[in-house]
Design a protein around this motif. Structure first.
Motif, PDB file in Angstrom:
ATOM      1  N   THR A 179      63.193  -5.351  19.240  1.00  0.00           N
ATOM      2  CA  THR A 179      63.955  -5.610  20.467  1.00  0.00           C
ATOM      3  C   THR A 179      64.163  -4.324  21.250  1.00  0.00           C
ATOM      4  O   THR A 179      64.029  -4.300  22.474  1.00  0.00           O
TER       5      THR A 179
ATOM      6  N   ASP B 250      68.456 -13.793  18.843  1.00  0.00           N
ATOM      7  CA  ASP B 250      67.875 -14.142  20.159  1.00  0.00           C
ATOM      8  C   ASP B 250      68.881 -13.885  21.272  1.00  0.00           C
ATOM      9  O   ASP B 250      68.556 -13.287  22.298  1.00  0.00           O
ATOM     10  N   LEU B 251      70.117 -14.369  21.034  1.00  0.00           N
ATOM     11  CA  LEU B 251      71.127 -14.227  22.091  1.00  0.00           C
ATOM     12  C   LEU B 251      71.501 -12.751  22.289  1.00  0.00           C
ATOM     13  O   LEU B 251      71.748 -12.320  23.413  1.00  0.00           O
TER      14      LEU B 251
ATOM     15  N   SER C 211      69.468 -10.245  22.011  1.00  0.00           N
ATOM     16  CA  SER C 211      68.401  -9.673  22.854  1.00  0.00           C
ATOM     17  C   SER C 211      68.673  -9.997  24.317  1.00  0.00           C
ATOM     18  O   SER C 211      68.538  -9.144  25.200  1.00  0.00           O
ATOM     19  N   GLN C 212      69.078 -11.260  24.547  1.00  0.00           N
ATOM     20  CA  GLN C 212      69.351 -11.670  25.935  1.00  0.00           C
ATOM     21  C   GLN C 212      70.495 -10.862  26.542  1.00  0.00           C
ATOM     22  O   GLN C 212      70.472 -10.517  27.720  1.00  0.00           O
TER      23      GLN C 212
ATOM     24  N   LEU D   3      69.220  -7.549  27.586  1.00  0.00           N
ATOM     25  CA  LEU D   3      68.333  -7.682  28.742  1.00  0.00           C
ATOM     26  C   LEU D   3      69.166  -7.814  30.019  1.00  0.00           C
ATOM     27  O   LEU D   3      68.886  -7.188  31.038  1.00  0.00           O
ATOM     28  N   LYS D   4      70.250  -8.604  29.926  1.00  0.00           N
ATOM     29  CA  LYS D   4      71.155  -8.781  31.075  1.00  0.00           C
ATOM     30  C   LYS D   4      71.791  -7.442  31.445  1.00  0.00           C
ATOM     31  O   LYS D   4      71.891  -7.090  32.612  1.00  0.00           O
TER      32      LYS D   4
ATOM     33  N   GLU E 200      69.320  -5.257  33.161  1.00  0.00           N
ATOM     34  CA  GLU E 200      69.077  -5.690  34.542  1.00  0.00           C
ATOM     35  C   GLU E 200      70.229  -5.264  35.436  1.00  0.00           C
ATOM     36  O   GLU E 200      70.029  -4.774  36.543  1.00  0.00           O
TER      37      GLU E 200
ATOM     38  N   ILE F 216      76.787 -15.424  27.684  1.00  0.00           N
ATOM     39  CA  ILE F 216      75.476 -15.893  27.195  1.00  0.00           C
ATOM     40  C   ILE F 216      75.672 -17.023  26.182  1.00  0.00           C
ATOM     41  O   ILE F 216      74.939 -18.015  26.191  1.00  0.00           O
TER      42      ILE F 216
ATOM     43  N   HIS G  48      74.483 -20.793  26.573  1.00  0.00           N
ATOM     44  CA  HIS G  48      73.626 -21.400  25.544  1.00  0.00           C
ATOM     45  C   HIS G  48      74.138 -22.791  25.189  1.00  0.00           C
ATOM     46  O   HIS G  48      73.365 -23.754  25.134  1.00  0.00           O
TER      47      HIS G  48
END
Lengths: 416, 180
Positions: free
Chosen positions: A24, B49-50, B52-53, B56-57, B60, B82, B86
């Protein structure tokens, strides 16, 4: 309830998979486009913030600065050689505070803290030569300060590593810090044999644990940068890095020796009796199988360490370091079981004394283990109990496989 | 104070596109955020997964040159949102996969005192926390696992300090009730 809340901290062990973290991170990093360094306003803002950070807590530091400026240079020089208990010692500490104010980058901070740690090492050495009974407080405080300084240096180095583009400079400081940590461990191990107070022994043990952790961290950093070709031979040569790894292995070997001595003296039958006696009473998760296991696996740590030594000889330094860490973890795990054994036997002894029952085993606080070496902190378990059947006057028999001597007689490497 | 200033420097460096600063942020918060989310979704893979999101947010947001007043609070708030998104997208709560046995969670053979004096195993602790309702679980995780201060938790949850204290008090009461 307090125990429950305290144990909640253990849940920090819940961590994502290392492989996920690496994947990641590299994905996220790839999302960042290299951009030009920010505009002047942004850079100025960072500069102001850094200055602000340096000046906290400003009143103390300003007073210290004024104090030092008001002193004659002769006094200042004399103060530099002062040791705790000397009237000039407070001047020395104030000078050190000013030196910290003047350090403007994390790397400079790391160097200043390291220099202060070296001052503490010198002071502990001097205090060791005096009567430990009289100097007890000074020894205790100086060792605590040594631990503080060496930790601060390590922390600043970590920030510098992330902050600074100059890898060479960071590694040069790491090499110095590594030497400092090795030197500190040696002096502290000497100290622990001199003092009699349990409180000071505990303080020294904690400091040794810290210096060993700093040695581990700096060794990893140096090896990582060298192996990846990020530092030139001008900063540190491969031979010097090899010596650093060997020093690290030697430190771990001392730890293993101490654990082996203790494991060799366990009488599993007696320990099992103590466990039976304590079952359901004492808050411990010690199992009889654990005792059998550590006796059976006592040589595992050494075997892994021997592999690490071989890898050093082949100049496979990263791999050697991994093996050395593995070996240390095995020794630490064994030590944890030994600590549990101590606890169980101590409780058994306390109960016998309270109830007044005479038991055949004679679980009397004394020695289940022979005296421990000072090199270990995690390992530093106070002698607990004497089990029947152990002749304390006999030298402990230590299983010492061939080739267990340190690889190379080394002195801390120096930077060019 | 010092910590806050260091974080401000990191954010400013990240705003300039400094890779190291982003790496620092990820290293410092990824495990914490993972745990925070894990206790909300009870599934390791989903939590990863969350997480990582979340980053990423955050990336950004930073790369768009948006200002961040408090990095820690901001990251946790993104994580909360997030997780909410979800569940909204799923329209129903997922059943906890790894703790499906949580209904049998508490060993009722213990008396309350015995239970408190026992050395808890991690699994038991996780089961107890998962029995709590969301808001209680959140404060317990932040206060006792991540060891954040009341004011830090208040900033993350966007509540007053008094509110956080009340929530904590109730959460602890609930834990006691669960155990007894």
């Amino acid at each position: 309830m307090k125990i429950l809340l305290k144990n909640l901290k253990n849940l920090r062990q819940l961590e994502p998979r290392l492989e996920w973290a690496m994947r990641t991170k590299s994905f996220l990093m790839s999302k960042i486009e290299e951009k030009e360094t920010g505009n002047f306003v942004e850079r100025f803002h960072i500069f102001i913030l850094r200055l602000e950070r340096k000046l906290i807590p400003s009143p103390v530091k300003i007073i210290a600065t004024l104090l030092v400026l008001s002193l004659a240079s002769g006094t200042t020089l004399a103060a530099k050689a002062a040791i705790p208990g000397n009237p000039l010692y407070p001047v020395k500490t104030q000078i050190e505070k000013v030196e910290l104010v003047l350090a403007t980058t994390p790397k400079a901070e790391a160097v200043v803290h390291l220099n202060h740690a070296k001052n503490r090492i010198f002071e502990v050495e001097q205090l060791n030569k005096k009567d430990p009974m009289i100097m007890a407080d000074q020894i205790n405080n100086t060792v605590k300060n040594l631990k503080k300084d060496i930790t601060a240096s390590q922390n600043s180095l970590e920030i510098a590593e992330k902050d600074e583009n100059n890898v060479e400079a960071v590694v040069a400081v790491a090499v110095q810090l590594n030497q400092g940590a090795v030197q500190a461990s040696q002096v502290l191990n000497q100290t622990v044999t001199n003092v009699s107070s349990e409180e000071i022994k505990q303080t020294v043990s904690e400091a040794v644990e810290t210096t060993e952790a700093v040695q581990d961290n700096t060794t990893s950093l140096i090896v990582d940068k060298k192996v990846n070709g990020l530092v030139s031979d001008r900063t540190v040569t491969t031979d010097q890095v090899k010596e650093i790894v060997v020093n690290n292995i030697n430190t771990i070997e001392n730890k293993i020796k101490s654990v082996e001595e203790k494991v060799n003296q366990i009488e599993s039958v007696k320990v099992n009796e103590a466990i039976n006696q304590q079952e359901g009473i004492v808050d411990t998760d010690l199992k009889k199988e654990d005792v059998v296991e550590i006796i059976n696996k006592k040589e595992e740590a050494r075997q892994v360490l021997e592999e690490a030594k071989k890898l050093v000889n082949e100049t496979a330094l990263s791999e050697a370091l991994v093996k050395a860490k593995e070996s240390k973890e095995i020794a630490q795990e064994t030590q944890r079981v030994l600590n549990k054994i101590d606890k169980v036997i101590q409780e058994a002894s306390n109960q016998n004394q309270t109830s007044g029952t005479e038991i055949d085993n004679k679980l009397i606080p004394g020695q289940i283990y022979s005296t421990t070496t000072a090199s270990s902190t995690v390992l530093e378990v106070s002698p607990i109990i004497e089990l029947g059947g152990i002749n304390n006057e006999e030298e402990p028999v230590i299983d010492k496989p061939a080739g267990s001597e340190p690889l190379i007689e080394t002195t801390p490497p120096t930077t060019n | 104070m010092r910590k806050k200033i260091t974080e401000k420097i990191v954010v400013l460096k990240a705003l300039q596109g400094n890779k190291e600063a982003f790496g620092y942020i990820f290293d410092k918060y990824s495990k914490k955020i993972y745990r925070f989310i894990l206790f909300k979704v009870s599934n390791h893979e989903l939590a990863e997964d969350l997480t990582s999101q979340v980053f990423l947010k955050v990336w950004e947001h930073i790369l768009d040159k948006n200002k961040i007043k408090n990095l820690q609070a901001f990251i946790y708030q993104v994580a909360r949102n997030i997780v909410i998104d979800h569940y909204r997208s799923k329209e129903k709560e997922e059943l906890p996969l790894i703790y499906e046995e949580s209904d049998k969670l508490i060993n009722t053979n213990f008396s309350s005192e015995e239970f408190f004096s026992k050395k808890f195993e991690n699994d038991t602790l996780i089961k107890i926390i998962n029995k709590l309702k969301g808001s209680y679980r959140e404060v317990i995780v932040l206060k006792y696992i991540e060891e954040l201060s009341i004011s830090e938790i208040a900033e993350i949850l966007e509540k007053s300090k008094v509110n956080v204290r009340v929530l904590l008090h109730r959460a602890l009461k609930e834990i006691k009730k669960l155990i007894s």
